[in-house]
Design an enzyme around this catalytic site. Sequence first.
Site, mmCIF file in Angstrom:
data_model
loop_
_atom_site.group_PDB
_atom_site.id
_atom_site.type_symbol
_atom_site.label_atom_id
_atom_site.label_comp_id
_atom_site.label_asym_id
_atom_site.label_seq_id
_atom_site.Cartn_x
_atom_site.Cartn_y
_atom_site.Cartn_z
ATOM 1 N N HIS A 1 -42.902 11.879 20.291
ATOM 2 C CA HIS A 1 -42.529 12.884 21.677
ATOM 3 C C HIS A 1 -40.772 13.379 21.796
ATOM 4 O O HIS A 1 -41.304 12.291 23.127
ATOM 5 C CB HIS A 1 -43.537 13.776 22.161
ATOM 6 N N ASP B 1 -51.261 9.330 29.396
ATOM 7 C CA ASP B 1 -51.332 10.418 27.848
ATOM 8 C C ASP B 1 -52.926 10.939 28.334
ATOM 9 O O ASP B 1 -54.050 10.427 27.790
ATOM 10 C CB ASP B 1 -50.686 10.256 26.657
HETATM 11 N N1 CP Z 1 -45.973 17.422 27.817
HETATM 12 C C1 CP Z 1 -45.993 18.503 27.112
HETATM 13 O O1 CP Z 1 -45.252 18.532 25.798
HETATM 14 O O2 CP Z 1 -46.551 19.576 27.184
HETATM 15 P P1 CP Z 1 -46.258 20.761 26.784
HETATM 16 O O3 CP Z 1 -47.964 20.379 24.951
HETATM 17 O O4 CP Z 1 -47.474 21.649 27.488
HETATM 18 O O5 CP Z 1 -45.565 21.517 25.833
HETATM 19 N N1 NVA Z 2 -49.929 13.561 22.725
HETATM 20 C C1 NVA Z 2 -50.299 14.730 23.667
HETATM 21 C C2 NVA Z 2 -49.106 14.987 23.795
HETATM 22 C C3 NVA Z 2 -49.061 16.450 24.382
HETATM 23 C C4 NVA Z 2 -47.544 16.985 25.523
HETATM 24 C C5 NVA Z 2 -50.837 15.470 21.832
HETATM 25 O O1 NVA Z 2 -50.288 15.172 20.558
HETATM 26 O O2 NVA Z 2 -51.680 16.132 22.410
#
Ligand code: CP
Ligand code: NVA
Length: 307
Positions: A128, A221
């Site tokens: 991410h 997270d």
């Molecule tokens: N943190 C994040 O990526 O949030 P969303 O899933 O709302 O985009």
């Molecule tokens: N680890 C989480 C991040 C959300 C922004 C997911 O992948 O759902």
Amino acid sequence: MQHLLSIESLSSADLREILTLAGEMKATRGRHAEHPLRHQCWALLFSKSSTRTRVSFEVGIRELGGDVLFLSANDIQLGRGEPIQDTARVLGRMCHGAVIRTFAQSEVDDFARHSGIPTINALTDEEHPCQILADLFTIQERLGSFAGKVVTFIGDGACNVPLSWIWAAAKLDFTLRIAAPEQFQPAPAFLHKVRASSNARVEVTNDVEKAATGADVLYTDVWVSMGKEDEAAYRLAQLGRYQIDSALVAKAKPGALVMHCLPAYRGKEITEEVLEAHAATIFEQAENRLHAQKAVLSLVARRGSSH
Ligand code: CP
Ligand code: NVA
């Protein structure tokens, strides 16, 4: 920088350039001298839910002069089985850039290869990068520098956010601790790969209190990442001890930052009390998605498509 596919693929210099430009974007919001996305239309191609990423890209692209198309994977032929390579070749001929949220990292990599347009990873199962750029920017704003700092990630240590954090530790001068039960720790082969290619200081433990002690940042997270919903009950049971509560915060350095990429599940990975006590940091972290991504957009637009 042609694309933002991962933190892994960025150099330390790229990271520092993005963070500097993010500061400029934040300071000049509403009165930018340049609009590098003028006459461009970007596609946001999402196979998973999103609030922050979607809104920050839609707003950011517009603030840089561009237009944006939101494409939910289920609403286009991709959701009925059209290959990503063909979707990429079509969008590449019409759009000027793409922001993609999906499952496999290979889909973002394939899209970049086949579309010929700047491509940004808006979350995969493996990384991410946009989140970690905003996090680094927030830490730099609040703590000044990374040198000598200790960032402790607590929870599911094998999902996209901590994996991107590990790559960040390979590029910048801080120590990363990951506190997770064994089955939610990063794979040994992955850690070996990172350590073989960098001087990353990454410590992995199941001892959450030890990992929190003296830390400059406590970070968490969700315990159930998107796509893992079938494992929810197991994950909640296994990760129960890895909650950021006020007793854990008391072990960190006085004044330590508590950060959360959001969405937050109160009473699970973080208590309501800690979340609210640190809301100023956590929601600025969310706002910083906008500034950091505008920096990325403006850098990739310089190398962008010709049509
Ligand atoms: N943190 C994040 O990526 O949030 P969303 O899933 O709302 O985009
Ligand atoms: N680890 C989480 C991040 C959300 C922004 C997911 O992948 O759902």
